[in-house]
Write a protein that holds these residues in place. Sequence first.
Motif, PDB file in Angstrom:
ATOM      1  N   THR A  70     -81.278  13.628  -5.257  1.00  0.00           N
ATOM      2  CA  THR A  70     -80.170  14.423  -4.734  1.00  0.00           C
ATOM      3  C   THR A  70     -80.051  15.687  -5.574  1.00  0.00           C
ATOM      4  N   TRP A  93     -78.136   6.717   1.180  1.00  0.00           N
ATOM      5  CA  TRP A  93     -76.839   6.277   1.699  1.00  0.00           C
ATOM      6  C   TRP A  93     -76.030   7.460   2.190  1.00  0.00           C
ATOM      7  N   LYS A 137     -75.639   2.881 -11.131  1.00  0.00           N
ATOM      8  CA  LYS A 137     -75.129   1.504 -11.030  1.00  0.00           C
ATOM      9  C   LYS A 137     -76.213   0.537 -10.538  1.00  0.00           C
ATOM     10  N   ALA A 170     -71.123   1.632  -1.046  1.00  0.00           N
ATOM     11  CA  ALA A 170     -72.514   2.117  -1.099  1.00  0.00           C
ATOM     12  C   ALA A 170     -73.315   1.277  -2.084  1.00  0.00           C
ATOM     13  N   THR A 171     -72.733   1.009  -3.244  1.00  0.00           N
ATOM     14  CA  THR A 171     -73.448   0.224  -4.263  1.00  0.00           C
ATOM     15  C   THR A 171     -73.684  -1.203  -3.771  1.00  0.00           C
ATOM     16  N   ASN A 190     -74.323  16.235  -7.181  1.00  0.00           N
ATOM     17  CA  ASN A 190     -73.823  15.126  -6.353  1.00  0.00           C
ATOM     18  C   ASN A 190     -73.581  13.895  -7.241  1.00  0.00           C
ATOM     19  N   LEU A 191     -72.493  13.997  -8.006  1.00  0.00           N
ATOM     20  CA  LEU A 191     -72.243  12.986  -9.039  1.00  0.00           C
ATOM     21  C   LEU A 191     -71.952  11.615  -8.447  1.00  0.00           C
ATOM     22  N   VAL A 241     -68.548  15.250   3.690  1.00  0.00           N
ATOM     23  CA  VAL A 241     -69.691  14.315   3.660  1.00  0.00           C
ATOM     24  C   VAL A 241     -70.980  15.098   3.433  1.00  0.00           C
TER      25      VAL A 241
HETATM   26  C1  LIG Z   1     -72.575   8.908  -2.180  1.00  0.00           C
HETATM   27  C2  LIG Z   1     -71.711   7.950  -1.357  1.00  0.00           C
HETATM   28  C3  LIG Z   1     -72.574   7.150  -0.388  1.00  0.00           C
HETATM   29  C4  LIG Z   1     -71.012   6.993  -2.334  1.00  0.00           C
HETATM   30  O1  LIG Z   1     -70.305   6.001  -1.594  1.00  0.00           O
HETATM   31  P1  LIG Z   1     -69.212   5.057  -2.272  1.00  0.00           P
HETATM   32  O2  LIG Z   1     -69.106   3.818  -1.439  1.00  0.00           O
HETATM   33  O3  LIG Z   1     -68.001   5.829  -2.564  1.00  0.00           O
HETATM   34  O4  LIG Z   1     -69.940   4.693  -3.652  1.00  0.00           O
HETATM   35  P2  LIG Z   1     -69.471   3.641  -4.730  1.00  0.00           P
HETATM   36  O5  LIG Z   1     -67.981   3.403  -4.580  1.00  0.00           O
HETATM   37  O6  LIG Z   1     -70.377   2.471  -4.648  1.00  0.00           O
HETATM   38  O7  LIG Z   1     -69.771   4.397  -6.099  1.00  0.00           O
HETATM   39  C5  LIG Z   1     -69.324   5.724  -6.302  1.00  0.00           C
HETATM   40  C6  LIG Z   1     -69.214   5.997  -7.785  1.00  0.00           C
HETATM   41  O8  LIG Z   1     -69.033   7.410  -7.980  1.00  0.00           O
HETATM   42  C7  LIG Z   1     -67.896   7.620  -8.791  1.00  0.00           C
HETATM   43  N1  LIG Z   1     -67.317   8.906  -8.429  1.00  0.00           N
HETATM   44  C8  LIG Z   1     -66.536   9.214  -7.375  1.00  0.00           C
HETATM   45  N2  LIG Z   1     -66.222  10.521  -7.405  1.00  0.00           N
HETATM   46  C9  LIG Z   1     -66.828  11.032  -8.477  1.00  0.00           C
HETATM   47  C10 LIG Z   1     -66.901  12.333  -9.034  1.00  0.00           C
HETATM   48  N3  LIG Z   1     -66.273  13.361  -8.475  1.00  0.00           N
HETATM   49  N4  LIG Z   1     -67.630  12.502 -10.163  1.00  0.00           N
HETATM   50  C11 LIG Z   1     -68.280  11.469 -10.748  1.00  0.00           C
HETATM   51  N5  LIG Z   1     -68.279  10.213 -10.244  1.00  0.00           N
HETATM   52  C12 LIG Z   1     -67.537  10.014  -9.130  1.00  0.00           C
HETATM   53  C13 LIG Z   1     -67.001   6.456  -8.472  1.00  0.00           C
HETATM   54  O9  LIG Z   1     -66.001   6.292  -9.471  1.00  0.00           O
HETATM   55  C14 LIG Z   1     -68.026   5.323  -8.433  1.00  0.00           C
HETATM   56  O10 LIG Z   1     -68.453   4.930  -9.724  1.00  0.00           O
HETATM   57  P3  LIG Z   1     -67.753   3.725 -10.554  1.00  0.00           P
HETATM   58  O11 LIG Z   1     -67.936   2.476  -9.720  1.00  0.00           O
HETATM   59  O12 LIG Z   1     -68.508   3.670 -11.830  1.00  0.00           O
HETATM   60  O13 LIG Z   1     -66.306   4.046 -10.709  1.00  0.00           O
HETATM   61  C15 LIG Z   1     -70.637   8.724  -0.568  1.00  0.00           C
HETATM   62  O14 LIG Z   1     -69.876   9.503  -1.460  1.00  0.00           O
HETATM   63  C16 LIG Z   1     -71.234   9.615   0.509  1.00  0.00           C
HETATM   64  O15 LIG Z   1     -71.511   9.184   1.626  1.00  0.00           O
HETATM   65  N6  LIG Z   1     -71.438  10.926   0.171  1.00  0.00           N
HETATM   66  C17 LIG Z   1     -71.919  11.900   1.140  1.00  0.00           C
HETATM   67  C18 LIG Z   1     -73.371  11.705   1.522  1.00  0.00           C
HETATM   68  C19 LIG Z   1     -74.293  11.851   0.349  1.00  0.00           C
HETATM   69  O16 LIG Z   1     -74.102  12.733  -0.495  1.00  0.00           O
HETATM   70  N7  LIG Z   1     -75.290  10.997   0.316  1.00  0.00           N
HETATM   71  C20 LIG Z   1     -76.286  11.028  -0.701  1.00  0.00           C
HETATM   72  C21 LIG Z   1     -77.228  12.131  -0.458  1.00  0.00           C
HETATM   73  S1  LIG Z   1     -78.551  11.995  -1.623  1.00  0.00           S
END
Ligand SMILES: CC(C)(COP(=O)(O)OP(=O)(O)OC[C@H]1O[C@@H](n2cnc3c(N)ncnc32)[C@H](O)[C@@H]1OP(=O)(O)O)[C@@H](O)C(=O)NCCC(=O)NCCS
Length: 176
Positions: A129, A93, A142, A105-106, A133-134, A28
């Motif tokens: 970010t 998020w 999105k 998250a979206t 942090n893709l 995370v």
């Molecule tokens: C960032 C975070 C909140 C996303 O949560 P989530 O509920 O998985 O997000 P969503 O499902 O709404 O969207 C994620 C998107 O990233 C894409 N994705 C996942 N892994 C990926 C990767 N390795 N490379 C590129 N895209 C990726 C998913 O396919 C999705 O996109 P899509 O709907 O077009 O397929 C979660 O990963 C998180 O808590 N990360 C750690 C904390 C963090 O980094 N916060 C932000 C700090 S700025």
Amino acid sequence: MTTERLQLRRWRESDREPFARLNADPRVMEFLPRALSRDESNGLVDRIETHFEEHGFGLYAAELVEDRSFIGYIGLAVPRFTAHFTPCVEIGWRLALEHWGRGLATEGAREIVRYAFGELGLRELVSFTVPGNLRSRRVMEKLAMTHSPADDFDHPGLPEGDPLRRHVLYRLRKIA
Ligand SMILES: CC(C)(COP(=O)(O)OP(=O)(O)OC[C@H]1O[C@@H](n2cnc3c(N)ncnc32)[C@H](O)[C@@H]1OP(=O)(O)O)[C@@H](O)C(=O)NCCC(=O)NCCS
């Protein structure tokens, strides 16, 4: 605020435990300076609460409608540092790993955008970010946030030479 699968609400004492667990998870925290101890995590909750009191909005605790479990935060924050785009309101998020990849998250962030541009009357939101942090960048995209490389910046909270210092900035303007 409620969406199909999420309730976004003020924090409860019982959120501290699952929040400390996700803040201690290196996956995370991969793109943040470090995983947090329990005390650091509680300190963050305290700062989030203070932010709500100061601004009337903040990083909301995200709870699954399905079983009422706490899964992280989605919401708004006013950064305390100074940069070329401040003062501003950031959308952000952080969710527990087991809930990633389902669009949560979206889904929550879309509701936050509606609230920010509606009830709060804000004109612009930013999000930032590290370039790598893709997942987070994908959430920004999105939401129809846009990235201009000219906006990229060095985070003033991190020392020169720190690999996490360079940041990408995304913006979303309210359509008049
Ligand atoms: C960032 C975070 C909140 C996303 O949560 P989530 O509920 O998985 O997000 P969503 O499902 O709404 O969207 C994620 C998107 O990233 C894409 N994705 C996942 N892994 C990926 C990767 N390795 N490379 C590129 N895209 C990726 C998913 O396919 C999705 O996109 P899509 O709907 O077009 O397929 C979660 O990963 C998180 O808590 N990360 C750690 C904390 C963090 O980094 N916060 C932000 C700090 S700025």
